[in-house]
Motif scaffolding. Structure first.
Motif, PDB file in Angstrom:
ATOM      1  N   ARG A  74       0.848  -1.192   0.000  1.00  0.00           N
ATOM      2  CA  ARG A  74       0.000   0.000   0.000  1.00  0.00           C
ATOM      3  C   ARG A  74       0.881   1.238   0.000  1.00  0.00           C
ATOM      4  NH1 ARG A  74      -2.397  -0.584   4.536  1.00  0.00           N
ATOM      5  NH2 ARG A  74      -1.314   0.982   5.778  1.00  0.00           N
ATOM      6  N   LEU A  75       0.680   2.104  -0.983  1.00  0.00           N
ATOM      7  CA  LEU A  75       1.392   3.381  -1.029  1.00  0.00           C
ATOM      8  C   LEU A  75       0.593   4.379  -0.207  1.00  0.00           C
ATOM      9  CD1 LEU A  75       2.261   3.368  -4.839  1.00  0.00           C
ATOM     10  CD2 LEU A  75       3.614   2.498  -2.926  1.00  0.00           C
ATOM     11  N   ASP A  76       1.028   4.592   1.029  1.00  0.00           N
ATOM     12  CA  ASP A  76       0.246   5.366   1.991  1.00  0.00           C
ATOM     13  C   ASP A  76      -0.016   6.796   1.526  1.00  0.00           C
ATOM     14  OD1 ASP A  76       0.220   3.151   3.659  1.00  0.00           O
ATOM     15  OD2 ASP A  76       2.105   3.723   4.619  1.00  0.00           O
ATOM     16  N   ASP A  77       0.963   7.417   0.861  1.00  0.00           N
ATOM     17  CA  ASP A  77       0.784   8.810   0.475  1.00  0.00           C
ATOM     18  C   ASP A  77      -0.064   8.969  -0.777  1.00  0.00           C
ATOM     19  OD1 ASP A  77       2.665   7.617  -1.107  1.00  0.00           O
ATOM     20  OD2 ASP A  77       4.108   9.269  -1.061  1.00  0.00           O
ATOM     21  N   GLN A  78      -0.330   7.843  -1.485  1.00  0.00           N
ATOM     22  CA  GLN A  78      -1.143   7.913  -2.700  1.00  0.00           C
ATOM     23  C   GLN A  78      -2.474   7.177  -2.561  1.00  0.00           C
ATOM     24  OE1 GLN A  78       1.092   6.994  -6.318  1.00  0.00           O
ATOM     25  NE2 GLN A  78       3.008   7.400  -5.231  1.00  0.00           N
ATOM     26  N   ASN A  79      -2.666   6.503  -1.409  1.00  0.00           N
ATOM     27  CA  ASN A  79      -3.903   5.769  -1.143  1.00  0.00           C
ATOM     28  C   ASN A  79      -4.220   4.763  -2.248  1.00  0.00           C
ATOM     29  OD1 ASN A  79      -6.156   5.068   0.391  1.00  0.00           O
ATOM     30  ND2 ASN A  79      -7.486   6.453  -0.753  1.00  0.00           N
ATOM     31  N   GLU A  80      -3.175   4.014  -2.673  1.00  0.00           N
ATOM     32  CA  GLU A  80      -3.378   2.981  -3.672  1.00  0.00           C
ATOM     33  C   GLU A  80      -2.385   1.847  -3.431  1.00  0.00           C
ATOM     34  OE1 GLU A  80      -0.638   4.525  -7.387  1.00  0.00           O
ATOM     35  OE2 GLU A  80      -2.693   5.248  -7.254  1.00  0.00           O
ATOM     36  N   ALA A  81      -2.632   0.731  -4.091  1.00  0.00           N
ATOM     37  CA  ALA A  81      -1.781  -0.442  -3.913  1.00  0.00           C
ATOM     38  C   ALA A  81      -0.989  -0.711  -5.182  1.00  0.00           C
ATOM     39  CB  ALA A  81      -2.632  -1.657  -3.556  1.00  0.00           C
ATOM     40  N   THR A  82       0.135  -1.427  -5.019  1.00  0.00           N
ATOM     41  CA  THR A  82       0.957  -1.801  -6.165  1.00  0.00           C
ATOM     42  C   THR A  82       1.452  -3.233  -5.985  1.00  0.00           C
ATOM     43  OG1 THR A  82       2.856  -1.158  -7.536  1.00  0.00           O
ATOM     44  CG2 THR A  82       3.129  -0.959  -5.155  1.00  0.00           C
ATOM     45  N   PHE A  83       1.775  -3.891  -7.092  1.00  0.00           N
ATOM     46  CA  PHE A  83       2.227  -5.286  -7.089  1.00  0.00           C
ATOM     47  C   PHE A  83       3.646  -5.330  -7.640  1.00  0.00           C
ATOM     48  CE2 PHE A  83       1.963  -9.443  -9.666  1.00  0.00           C
ATOM     49  CZ  PHE A  83       2.500 -10.186  -8.634  1.00  0.00           C
ATOM     50  N   LYS A  84       4.603  -5.771  -6.799  1.00  0.00           N
ATOM     51  CA  LYS A  84       6.001  -5.806  -7.206  1.00  0.00           C
ATOM     52  C   LYS A  84       6.734  -6.949  -6.494  1.00  0.00           C
ATOM     53  CE  LYS A  84       6.054  -1.985  -9.756  1.00  0.00           C
ATOM     54  NZ  LYS A  84       4.587  -1.900  -9.916  1.00  0.00           N
ATOM     55  N   GLN A  85       7.995  -7.132  -6.832  1.00  0.00           N
ATOM     56  CA  GLN A  85       8.840  -8.093  -6.127  1.00  0.00           C
ATOM     57  C   GLN A  85       9.571  -7.370  -5.003  1.00  0.00           C
ATOM     58  OE1 GLN A  85      12.019  -9.958  -8.389  1.00  0.00           O
ATOM     59  NE2 GLN A  85      11.941 -11.765  -7.089  1.00  0.00           N
ATOM     60  N   LEU A  86       9.629  -8.020  -3.834  1.00  0.00           N
ATOM     61  CA  LEU A  86      10.283  -7.423  -2.675  1.00  0.00           C
ATOM     62  C   LEU A  86      11.773  -7.755  -2.686  1.00  0.00           C
ATOM     63  CD1 LEU A  86      10.086  -5.955   0.100  1.00  0.00           C
ATOM     64  CD2 LEU A  86       9.698  -8.215   1.115  1.00  0.00           C
ATOM     65  N   ILE A  87      12.601  -6.724  -2.566  1.00  0.00           N
ATOM     66  CA  ILE A  87      14.046  -6.890  -2.474  1.00  0.00           C
ATOM     67  C   ILE A  87      14.486  -6.387  -1.106  1.00  0.00           C
ATOM     68  CG2 ILE A  87      16.292  -6.282  -3.466  1.00  0.00           C
ATOM     69  CD1 ILE A  87      14.515  -7.964  -5.314  1.00  0.00           C
ATOM     70  N   VAL A  88      15.206  -7.228  -0.360  1.00  0.00           N
ATOM     71  CA  VAL A  88      15.729  -6.836   0.947  1.00  0.00           C
ATOM     72  C   VAL A  88      17.246  -6.888   0.867  1.00  0.00           C
ATOM     73  CG1 VAL A  88      15.756  -7.303   3.420  1.00  0.00           C
ATOM     74  CG2 VAL A  88      13.704  -7.829   2.086  1.00  0.00           C
ATOM     75  N   GLU A  89      17.881  -5.746   1.057  1.00  0.00           N
ATOM     76  CA  GLU A  89      19.332  -5.668   0.905  1.00  0.00           C
ATOM     77  C   GLU A  89      19.893  -4.653   1.888  1.00  0.00           C
ATOM     78  OE1 GLU A  89      21.870  -4.018  -2.690  1.00  0.00           O
ATOM     79  OE2 GLU A  89      21.105  -6.017  -3.156  1.00  0.00           O
TER      80      GLU A  89
END
Length: 208
Positions: A156-171
């Motif tokens: 959820r993009l809190d500042d845009q009030n919408e959701a997005t679908f992506k791959q999570l990268i943790v680095e």
């Protein structure tokens, strides 16, 4: 003739499954699927039974690639673990606040993997996740499932009030969102306090 690992991988891709999703459906670890597809180990016994069920094909075909046991166009489907509502992308951002959806208010889709009652379904929009996820595909999101580096997530993009679908990268202790499509213009989206992970994809299906 393909190797056993190549047959497993090709069948998985035919069904539109990621390695994570196949692991979940076969009740094995992600690493086990990786080892099988790389021909570094072989599924045996109950694991072979579970794999053939998840891939909707015979054990003989997995083992030997016998043309007489090729996966049929119509096969017995996997066991259904539950049916979950298709919701809008706007609702996806606040889904954690929703306790239930009445069947009359949403279309329900069956899921063959174990997931929580809070699971919901989204229809993929756009091409940022091609070729793994196509525009119109259905993805099942479980807010209670564990996510990790490499997971496909809805955020959820809190500042845009919408959701997005992506791959999570943790680095390096930092989280980023990344499209799978290498030609997508915005390749890295830092998660810097303006984004909340809703949940990972636990299953996906082609929409026809």
């Amino acid at each position: 003739m393909k190797t056993k690992g190549e047959r497993i991988k090709s069948r998985r891709l035919e069904l539109g499954l990621t390695q994570d999703q196949l692991a979940e459906a076969a009740s094995v670890t992600y690493q086990a699927v990786q080892q099988w597809e790389a021909d570094k180990s072989n599924p045996k016994g109950k694991r072979l039974d579970a794999l053939s069920s998840a891939l909707q094909c015979s054990k003989v075909w997995i083992e030997f690639g016998d043309e007489q046991h090729e996966p049929a166009n119509v096969t017995e489907g996997p066991e259904i673990k539950g049916k979950f509502p298709l919701i809008s992308w706007v609702a996806a951002g606040t889904w954690h606040e929703i306790t239930e959806v009445h069947p009359s208010e949403a279309s329900l889709f069956p899921c063959p993997v174990n997931c929580s009652e809070r699971t919901f379904v989204l229809r993929v929009q756009g091409i940022s996740m091609e070729p793994l996820f196509r525009d119109g595909d259905l993805i099942f999101i479980d807010p209670e499932a564990e996510w990790r580096h490499g997971s496909y997530v809805v955020a959820r993009l809190d500042d845009q009030n919408e959701a997005t679908f992506k791959q999570l990268i943790v680095e390096g202790g930092q989280k980023y969102l990344k499209p799978v499509n290498p030609n997508w213009p915005e390749q890295i989206i830092p998660i810097n306090g303006n984004c909340t992970l809703v949940g990972p994809v636990v299953f996906s299906g082609r929409a026809f």
